[in-house]
Design an enzyme around this catalytic site. Structure first.
Site, PDB file in Angstrom:
ATOM      1  N   HIS A  15       0.762  -1.110   0.115  1.00 14.02           N
ATOM      2  CA  HIS A  15      -0.075   0.132   0.047  1.00 14.02           C
ATOM      3  C   HIS A  15       0.833   1.206  -0.094  1.00 14.02           C
ATOM      4  O   HIS A  15       0.384   2.383  -0.056  1.00 14.02           O
ATOM      5  CB  HIS A  15      -0.873  -0.054   1.194  1.00 14.02           C
ATOM      6  CG  HIS A  15      -2.177  -0.832   1.073  1.00 14.02           C
ATOM      7  ND1 HIS A  15      -3.194  -0.526   0.343  1.00 14.02           N
ATOM      8  CD2 HIS A  15      -2.378  -2.009   1.575  1.00 14.02           C
ATOM      9  CE1 HIS A  15      -4.076  -1.420   0.399  1.00 14.02           C
ATOM     10  NE2 HIS A  15      -3.476  -2.506   0.980  1.00 14.02           N
ATOM     11  N   LYS A  29      -8.545  14.534   3.681  1.00 16.55           N
ATOM     12  CA  LYS A  29      -7.496  13.285   3.708  1.00 16.55           C
ATOM     13  C   LYS A  29      -6.936  13.474   5.055  1.00 16.55           C
ATOM     14  O   LYS A  29      -6.490  14.343   5.403  1.00 16.55           O
ATOM     15  CB  LYS A  29      -6.857  13.114   2.565  1.00 16.55           C
ATOM     16  CG  LYS A  29      -5.813  14.490   2.033  1.00 16.55           C
ATOM     17  CD  LYS A  29      -5.578  14.105   0.705  1.00 16.55           C
ATOM     18  CE  LYS A  29      -6.180  14.526  -0.411  1.00 16.55           C
ATOM     19  NZ  LYS A  29      -6.597  13.183  -1.157  1.00 16.55           N
ATOM     20  N   ARG A  30      -6.152  12.132   5.561  1.00 17.26           N
ATOM     21  CA  ARG A  30      -5.147  12.367   6.367  1.00 17.26           C
ATOM     22  C   ARG A  30      -4.072  13.307   6.313  1.00 17.26           C
ATOM     23  O   ARG A  30      -3.855  13.530   4.850  1.00 17.26           O
ATOM     24  CB  ARG A  30      -4.312  11.027   6.744  1.00 17.26           C
ATOM     25  CG  ARG A  30      -5.282  10.039   7.328  1.00 17.26           C
ATOM     26  CD  ARG A  30      -5.905  10.329   8.778  1.00 17.26           C
ATOM     27  NE  ARG A  30      -4.587  10.178   9.705  1.00 17.26           N
ATOM     28  CZ  ARG A  30      -4.404   9.369  10.415  1.00 17.26           C
ATOM     29  NH1 ARG A  30      -5.084   8.143  10.510  1.00 17.26           N
ATOM     30  NH2 ARG A  30      -3.385   9.528  11.177  1.00 17.26           N
ATOM     31  N   LYS A  86       0.911  14.607   0.815  1.00 17.27           N
ATOM     32  CA  LYS A  86      -0.179  15.154   0.047  1.00 17.27           C
ATOM     33  C   LYS A  86      -0.241  16.420  -0.217  1.00 17.27           C
ATOM     34  O   LYS A  86      -1.230  16.926  -0.714  1.00 17.27           O
ATOM     35  CB  LYS A  86      -1.472  14.535   1.285  1.00 17.27           C
ATOM     36  CG  LYS A  86      -1.572  12.958   1.282  1.00 17.27           C
ATOM     37  CD  LYS A  86      -2.438  12.581   2.408  1.00 17.27           C
ATOM     38  CE  LYS A  86      -2.782  11.054   2.545  1.00 17.27           C
ATOM     39  NZ  LYS A  86      -3.768  10.299   1.681  1.00 17.27           N
ATOM     40  N   THR A 136      -8.167   7.056  -2.663  1.00 15.89           N
ATOM     41  CA  THR A 136      -9.548   6.437  -2.995  1.00 15.89           C
ATOM     42  C   THR A 136     -10.740   7.811  -2.994  1.00 15.89           C
ATOM     43  O   THR A 136     -11.757   7.825  -3.161  1.00 15.89           O
ATOM     44  CB  THR A 136     -10.077   5.586  -1.824  1.00 15.89           C
ATOM     45  OG1 THR A 136      -9.846   6.009  -0.958  1.00 15.89           O
ATOM     46  CG2 THR A 136      -9.238   4.248  -2.340  1.00 15.89           C
ATOM     47  N   LYS A 150     -14.374   8.846  -4.572  1.00 16.28           N
ATOM     48  CA  LYS A 150     -15.347   9.295  -4.113  1.00 16.28           C
ATOM     49  C   LYS A 150     -15.775  10.818  -4.688  1.00 16.28           C
ATOM     50  O   LYS A 150     -16.918  10.701  -4.757  1.00 16.28           O
ATOM     51  CB  LYS A 150     -15.320   9.268  -2.647  1.00 16.28           C
ATOM     52  CG  LYS A 150     -14.775   7.978  -2.035  1.00 16.28           C
ATOM     53  CD  LYS A 150     -14.455   7.946  -0.499  1.00 16.28           C
ATOM     54  CE  LYS A 150     -13.586   7.121  -0.100  1.00 16.28           C
ATOM     55  NZ  LYS A 150     -13.031   7.309   1.247  1.00 16.28           N
TER      56      LYS A 150
HETATM   57  C1  LIG Z   1     -11.910   7.763   1.534  1.00 14.69           C
HETATM   58  C2  LIG Z   1     -11.302   8.082   2.846  1.00 14.69           C
HETATM   59  C3  LIG Z   1      -9.918   8.314   3.120  1.00 14.69           C
HETATM   60  C4  LIG Z   1      -8.991   8.236   2.171  1.00 14.69           C
HETATM   61  O1  LIG Z   1      -8.634   9.700   1.287  1.00 14.69           O
HETATM   62  P1  LIG Z   1      -7.413   9.753   0.308  1.00 14.69           P
HETATM   63  O2  LIG Z   1      -7.631  11.152  -0.154  1.00 14.69           O
HETATM   64  O3  LIG Z   1      -7.373   8.776  -0.805  1.00 14.69           O
HETATM   65  O4  LIG Z   1      -6.139   9.850   1.324  1.00 14.69           O
HETATM   66  C5  LIG Z   1      -9.639   8.703   4.181  1.00 14.69           C
HETATM   67  N1  LIG Z   1     -10.508   9.140   5.182  1.00 14.69           N
HETATM   68  C6  LIG Z   1     -11.810   8.928   5.148  1.00 14.69           C
HETATM   69  C7  LIG Z   1     -12.701   9.220   6.217  1.00 14.69           C
HETATM   70  C8  LIG Z   1     -12.148   8.416   3.946  1.00 14.69           C
HETATM   71  O5  LIG Z   1     -13.571   8.281   3.653  1.00 14.69           O
END
Ligand SMILES: *Cc1c(COP(=O)(O)O)cnc(C)c1O
Length: 594
Positions: A228, A419-420, A425, A527, A531
């Site tokens: 990952h 995101k985190r 990032k 991911t 979304k």
């Molecule tokens: C989808 C999701 C992530 C992953 O987000 P990335 O932009 O791919 O890092 C992290 N936290 C939550 C709550 C999510 O729904």
């Protein structure tokens, strides 16, 4: 998998304290425990009949069995029980229900008895509590390996309990362990469960008395590994000394796996000691360590990355030596998300609109969404689409007003990076963009500016100093901009506290612009990007992770791509990256225009 009617179990740990609850206090992150079990959890049920004894510590002994075979045993261990809690995972409108099985640590009976017999009641209860610590709390760092002993114990606890469960189920119906790979596939989600490999070897060798070669071929044929991340600080390396004391038998098995592997290398690449040093399971730089990714690769028949770019980087860079040795083991499986949660459940208005045009088959067959193209130029559909987005933005604006006490306009563009919080990032890049945009508006307040609301959300690992500084910076930028009456209708910056799936379900449907701006080559897949796209946001991003595949799908003209690609980033790094020179050469970066 349940919706696809694929029989599967998910395994994990039933942490008493999962991910921390984030509050923003004076602009900075403060962490609070989230006691999610306080009022009990209605979807779980305890399985008293699924209780397994898990061994720790102790030592190994040697003996010769009836057939004259040298055998090993793991003795004088300190044991903890693993108790199963099941959560049903139902498929979408079908009759399939899979199980998510989470393990909770319980003290063994004898743990207490020893102390009770010495009349030490408090000592007995204390030692009981200590052994139950294993499932107490989740380590909240992401993309960073946690070297602490309790974390290693948690990982082994998960592996050992899960393998007991898998083998009990297998042995109910079958008696020949050679058939294990025909009936069971164990997919390692990152390296955290890699101890499944030496644990399966231990059970086959020490308990079922199989020979080494047979046990090894069963293990390799059963286990597969999904990587990952390629970030070096995230790659797990356990000190040999720590493993020797907690898992002495496993370390012995790992040494034997490595011995055989290095022999194979010596035959294939005679005299190439540097290659052997690079590929060894044991790292010899400084403190000797067990490299879990190497163990996962050597013990698996299949290794995959999670986007096309990431899988190429695994083959050509991070695991290049292993790819040269076993090219047939490597493949790509691009990550995905489910439209049941991220559209049908979280965006009811858009779901209803889509279904009114193309029916509801898209809920289980996402390719059906292509049929919306027929309505792209349909004026009334366009209006309905915009009305849905507007209603979702009103709902998010209400959340922002209530929680941040900031009024944002649903008519402004919702520009989202959620995101985190992590340097790779690049929330910092988006924060600098917010400052730049503010300065440009201040320099030309009568100019034509599309009103924008910049929305950040995400948790920082509690020990990640730079990530926490970035949260403070974003709060500070919001403080200045949101209180400047001159830019009121043109720009707002908000940081939404406690990013989690529930908050995400409110944000994605309300988004106009999705920020996916990681340094190319660093985000394995992403991911969140998917979304946002599913909810009709446009993407601004780099050629990184699954952004590349999203671009190929939507067309280059329907995505905003900027910056260097992964190869260019690599070239710049090799030739020497000096960020201060960029700062000096860019007048907007350098000085306020105000
Ligand atoms: C989808 C999701 C992530 C992953 O987000 P990335 O932009 O791919 O890092 C992290 N936290 C939550 C709550 C999510 O729904």
């Amino acid at each position: 998998m349940a919706t696809m009617k694929l029989p599967a179990f998910g395994y994990g740990i039933r942490y008493e304290y999962g991910m921390f609850y984030q509050r923003i206090v004076d602009g900075g992150q403060s962490e609070m425990t989230d006691s999610w079990l306080r009022y009990t959890y209605p979807w779980e049920y305890v399985r008293q009949d699924h209780l397994h004894r898990i061994q720790f510590d102790g030592r190994t002994t040697e003996y010769v069995d009836e057939k004259g075979q040298q055998r090993f045993a793991w003795v004088d261990t300190r044991d903890v029980m693993a108790l199963a809690y099941d959560i049903p995972i139902s498929g979408y409108e079908n009759e399939t229900v899979n199980t998510l099985r989470l393990w909770s640590a319980k003290a063994t009976r004898e743990f207490e008895l020893g102390f009770f017999n010495q009349g030490n009641y408090i000592g007995a209860v204390e030692s009981k509590m200590k052994s139950e610590n294993i499932s107490k709390v989740l380590y909240p760092a992401d993309h960073k390996a946690e070297g602490r002993e309790l974390r290693l114990r948690q990982e082994y606890f998960l592996c050992a309990a899960t393998l007991r469960d898998i083998l009990n189920r297998f042995l109910k119906k079958h008696n020949n362990l050679k058939e294990l790979p025909d009936k069971v596939a164990i997919q390692l989600n990152d390296t955290h469960p890699t101890l499944v490999i030496p644990e399966l070897m231990r059970i086959l060798l020490d308990e079922h008395r199989l020979g080494w070669d047979e046990a090894w071929s069963i293990t390799r044929a059963t286990v597969a590994y999904t990587n990952h991340t390629i970030m070096s600080e995230a790659l797990e390396k356990w000190p040999v000394s720590m493993m020797a004391s907690i898992l002495p038998r496993h370390l012995q098995i790992i040494y034997k796996i490595n011995f055989d592997f290095l022999n194979e290398l010596a035959t294939r690449y005679p005299g190439d000691h540097d290659r052997a040093r690079r590929m060894s399971i044991i790292g010899e730089e400084g403190e000797r360590t067990v490299r879990m990714a190497h163990l996962a690769i050597i013990g698996s028949h299949s290794i995959n990355g999670v986007s096309a770019l990431h899988s190429e980087i695994l083959k050509n860079e991070l695991f290049r030596d292993f790819f040269e040795l076993w090219p047939e083991k490597f493949s790509n499986k691009t990550n995905g998300i489910t439209q049941r949660r991220w559209l049908r459940h979280s965006n009811n208005l858009l779901s209803e609109l889509i279904s009114s045009k193309i029916g509801s088959d898209w809920v289980t067959d996402l390719d059906q969404l292509r049929r919306l193209r027929d309505f792209a130029k349909d004026k009334s559909f366009q209006k309905d689409w915009i009305d849905v987005k507007r209603a979702n933005k009103e709902a998010l604006a209400a959340h922002i007003l209530k929680n941040n006490k900031v009024e944002v306009s649903p008519d402004s563009m919702f520009d989202c990076q959620t995101k985190r919080i992590h340097e790779y990032k690049r929330q910092l890049l988006a924060a600098i963009h917010a400052i730049t945009r503010y300065q440009r508006i201040k320099a030309n307040p009568k100019g034509v500016w599309a009103p924008r609301t910049i929305i950040f959300s995400g948790k920082a690992a509690p020990s990640y100093f730079s990530a926490k500084r970035i949260i403070r910076l974003i709060s500070g930028i919001g403080e200045v901009i949101n209180n400047d009456s001159e830019v009121q209708s043109l720009l707002k910056v908000v940081f939404l506290a406690n990013y989690n799936v529930s908050l995400a379900e409110l944000i994605f449907p309300a988004s106009d612009l999705s920020e996916q701006i990681s340094t190319a080559g660093t985000e394995a897949s992403g991911t969140g990007n998917m979304k946002y796209a599913l909810n009709g946001a446009l993407t601004i991003g780099t050629l990184d992770g699954a952004n590349i595949e999203i671009m190929e799908e939507v067309g280059r003209e329907n995505i905003f791509i900027f910056g260097m690609n992964a190869q260019e980033v690599g070239n710049l790094k090799r030739s020497g990256y000096r960020p201060y020179e960029f700062y000096q050469q860019n007048s907007e970066l350098r000085g306020p225009l105000i």
